[in-house]
Design a protein around this motif. Structure first.
Motif, PDB file in Angstrom:
ATOM      1  N   PRO A 106      61.322 -60.428 -17.603  1.00 39.81           N
ATOM      2  CA  PRO A 106      62.253 -59.476 -18.239  1.00 39.81           C
ATOM      3  C   PRO A 106      63.606 -59.425 -17.532  1.00 39.81           C
ATOM      4  O   PRO A 106      63.791 -59.964 -16.432  1.00 39.81           O
ATOM      5  CB  PRO A 106      61.522 -58.141 -18.119  1.00 39.81           C
ATOM      6  N   THR A 107      64.527 -58.766 -18.186  1.00 46.29           N
ATOM      7  CA  THR A 107      65.865 -58.534 -17.639  1.00 46.29           C
ATOM      8  C   THR A 107      66.028 -57.049 -17.343  1.00 46.29           C
ATOM      9  O   THR A 107      65.606 -56.196 -18.133  1.00 46.29           O
ATOM     10  CB  THR A 107      66.940 -58.990 -18.641  1.00 46.29           C
ATOM     11  N   HIS A 135      58.047 -60.542  -6.712  1.00 49.30           N
ATOM     12  CA  HIS A 135      59.345 -61.165  -6.935  1.00 49.30           C
ATOM     13  C   HIS A 135      60.346 -60.593  -5.941  1.00 49.30           C
ATOM     14  O   HIS A 135      60.317 -59.403  -5.631  1.00 49.30           O
ATOM     15  CB  HIS A 135      59.858 -60.902  -8.345  1.00 49.30           C
ATOM     16  N   ARG A 136      61.235 -61.456  -5.486  1.00 48.88           N
ATOM     17  CA  ARG A 136      62.368 -61.029  -4.654  1.00 48.88           C
ATOM     18  C   ARG A 136      63.540 -61.946  -4.994  1.00 48.88           C
ATOM     19  O   ARG A 136      63.537 -63.113  -4.637  1.00 48.88           O
ATOM     20  CB  ARG A 136      62.024 -61.109  -3.165  1.00 48.88           C
ATOM     21  N   LEU A 137      64.515 -61.397  -5.699  1.00 49.55           N
ATOM     22  CA  LEU A 137      65.623 -62.186  -6.210  1.00 49.55           C
ATOM     23  C   LEU A 137      66.941 -61.609  -5.723  1.00 49.55           C
ATOM     24  O   LEU A 137      67.109 -60.387  -5.641  1.00 49.55           O
ATOM     25  CB  LEU A 137      65.598 -62.196  -7.743  1.00 49.55           C
ATOM     26  N   LEU A 152      70.385 -58.109 -14.599  1.00 45.81           N
ATOM     27  CA  LEU A 152      69.700 -58.849 -13.538  1.00 45.81           C
ATOM     28  C   LEU A 152      68.477 -59.509 -14.173  1.00 45.81           C
ATOM     29  O   LEU A 152      67.379 -58.952 -14.173  1.00 45.81           O
ATOM     30  CB  LEU A 152      69.281 -57.904 -12.407  1.00 45.81           C
ATOM     31  N   PRO A 153      68.622 -60.715 -14.720  1.00 44.19           N
ATOM     32  CA  PRO A 153      67.500 -61.374 -15.380  1.00 44.19           C
ATOM     33  C   PRO A 153      66.617 -62.124 -14.381  1.00 44.19           C
ATOM     34  O   PRO A 153      67.115 -62.744 -13.430  1.00 44.19           O
ATOM     35  CB  PRO A 153      68.184 -62.343 -16.340  1.00 44.19           C
ATOM     36  N   ILE A 154      65.306 -62.058 -14.586  1.00 39.85           N
ATOM     37  CA  ILE A 154      64.396 -62.896 -13.812  1.00 39.85           C
ATOM     38  C   ILE A 154      64.505 -64.312 -14.357  1.00 39.85           C
ATOM     39  O   ILE A 154      64.275 -64.533 -15.548  1.00 39.85           O
ATOM     40  CB  ILE A 154      62.954 -62.383 -13.909  1.00 39.85           C
ATOM     41  N   PRO A 155      64.866 -65.300 -13.537  1.00 36.93           N
ATOM     42  CA  PRO A 155      65.100 -66.655 -14.066  1.00 36.93           C
ATOM     43  C   PRO A 155      63.806 -67.373 -14.435  1.00 36.93           C
ATOM     44  O   PRO A 155      62.706 -66.985 -14.017  1.00 36.93           O
ATOM     45  CB  PRO A 155      65.797 -67.349 -12.890  1.00 36.93           C
ATOM     46  N   ALA A 156      63.959 -68.441 -15.213  1.00 34.29           N
ATOM     47  CA  ALA A 156      62.805 -69.207 -15.677  1.00 34.29           C
ATOM     48  C   ALA A 156      62.050 -69.873 -14.539  1.00 34.29           C
ATOM     49  O   ALA A 156      60.869 -70.214 -14.681  1.00 34.29           O
ATOM     50  CB  ALA A 156      63.271 -70.261 -16.689  1.00 34.29           C
ATOM     51  N   PRO A 160      55.985 -65.712 -13.629  1.00 33.77           N
ATOM     52  CA  PRO A 160      55.954 -64.685 -14.669  1.00 33.77           C
ATOM     53  C   PRO A 160      55.394 -63.378 -14.134  1.00 33.77           C
ATOM     54  O   PRO A 160      54.617 -63.355 -13.181  1.00 33.77           O
ATOM     55  CB  PRO A 160      55.035 -65.284 -15.734  1.00 33.77           C
ATOM     56  N   LEU A 161      55.800 -62.294 -14.773  1.00 31.99           N
ATOM     57  CA  LEU A 161      55.283 -60.976 -14.422  1.00 31.99           C
ATOM     58  C   LEU A 161      53.826 -60.881 -14.876  1.00 31.99           C
ATOM     59  O   LEU A 161      53.497 -61.246 -16.003  1.00 31.99           O
ATOM     60  CB  LEU A 161      56.122 -59.907 -15.114  1.00 31.99           C
ATOM     61  N   GLN A 162      52.970 -60.416 -14.004  1.00 31.37           N
ATOM     62  CA  GLN A 162      51.554 -60.305 -14.339  1.00 31.37           C
ATOM     63  C   GLN A 162      51.358 -59.284 -15.450  1.00 31.37           C
ATOM     64  O   GLN A 162      51.870 -58.169 -15.388  1.00 31.37           O
ATOM     65  CB  GLN A 162      50.740 -59.915 -13.112  1.00 31.37           C
ATOM     66  N   ALA A 163      50.604 -59.655 -16.464  1.00 32.57           N
ATOM     67  CA  ALA A 163      50.398 -58.777 -17.613  1.00 32.57           C
ATOM     68  C   ALA A 163      49.432 -57.646 -17.281  1.00 32.57           C
ATOM     69  O   ALA A 163      48.554 -57.779 -16.426  1.00 32.57           O
ATOM     70  CB  ALA A 163      49.871 -59.575 -18.800  1.00 32.57           C
ATOM     71  N   ASN A 164      49.644 -56.516 -17.957  1.00 33.63           N
ATOM     72  CA  ASN A 164      48.753 -55.356 -17.877  1.00 33.63           C
ATOM     73  C   ASN A 164      48.614 -54.806 -16.459  1.00 33.63           C
ATOM     74  O   ASN A 164      47.583 -54.240 -16.096  1.00 33.63           O
ATOM     75  CB  ASN A 164      47.375 -55.705 -18.445  1.00 33.63           C
TER      76      ASN A 164
END
Length: 279
Positions: A106-107, A135-137, A152-156, A160-164
């Protein structure tokens, strides 16, 4: 069509610097209800989820309040003025900035009402309930960034962010580190803003709605109707950011979405073409 340009014109507003604020949940509910006198007239009605799990409290630096002192890089004032663009959500006896996403990367959006005079360094940290940072960006905010909304977008290239899984995010703003490329800046004390996010799997209804969506406005409307805040905001924001001309319907939807969630002072601010994570 509406011509939206970045400007140094006065758009300063009183910004919220904290995850936890001095409002009771009842006050927040009333203010959200009264944010627009006639909700049926808005371009994009936002339907908050009926229930949200509380974000995990992981190494909470004072319930989300700013820490340290702002430096010269964040503007002429002694304290940076920044508002994360996330709704206030009642949680027990306090309120938190908290929302849902279906995006794996996500952004995050935030508003600086005083601009970034000499440049600054923003560090985005995401933590889950295991007390580990997923994540640490690091993002460079260039000098002479005007009062505006930033992304502040998380780059490709990031995981990925863990679901649920509820995540707690922190945005750490280093106001004297505008020329630093350090992943662990230490030349000044950061100001810290925090909130929560959870990635969910789209419901069957939402999947069907997105399948028939023909425009970004359609997609944003469906996200908002299903209470998916981060995706609704990002879908609209990307149609405005970096564009010299913006469709009037998109501009109104962006404004209306913010006005419904206690973010009315930000609704008319420009969106700066910033920022990109250092890789």
């Amino acid at each position: 069509m509406i011509n939206i340009q970045l400007s140094h014109a006065t758009m300063g507003v009183a910004s919220t610097l904290a995850l936890v604020v001095a409002f009771s949940p009842a006050q927040v509910a009333r203010s959200q209800t009264n944010a627009i006198a006639n909700p049926s007239s808005v371009a994009i009605p936002f339907n908050p989820p009926a229930a949200l799990p509380p974000p995990p409290v992981v190494n909470d630096p004072g319930s989300g309040r700013s820490q340290g002192g702002a430096g010269r890089g964040c503007g002429d004032r002694s304290e940076a003025s920044l508002t994360p663009l996330v709704p206030l959500t009642p949680s027990g006896h306090k309120t938190v900035r908290w929302g849902l996403t279906t995006a794996d990367r996500p952004t995050f959006w935030l508003h600086t009402s005083s601009g970034i005079k000499d440049g600054a360094l923003a560090v985005l940290v995401l933590q889950d309930g295991s007390n580990k940072s997923s994540h640490r960006l690091t993002f460079q905010i260039p000098p002479h960034t005007p009062a505006a909304v930033l992304s502040l977008p998380i780059p490709a290239t990031a995981p990925p962010l863990q679901a649920n899984t509820p995540h707690r995010w922190e945005i750490r703003l280093f106001c004297n580190s505008g020329n630093s490329a350090l992943a662990e800046p230490s030349i000044d004390s950061p100001i810290i803003f925090s909130g929560g996010i959870q990635r969910i799997t789209p419901s069957t209804q939402l999947q069907r709605q997105l399948a028939i969506a023909k425009t970004p406005l359609d997609r944003a409307t469906f996200y908002a109707a299903n209470g998916i805040w981060y995706d609704a905001l990002t879908t609209l924001g990307l149609q405005v950011q970096g564009k010299q001309f913006v469709d009037a319907a998109i501009a109104r939807a962006w404004s209306d979405l913010l006005r419904q969630t206690n973010l009315e002072p930000v609704a008319t601010s420009p969106i700066a073409p910033c920022c990109k994570a250092d890789e």
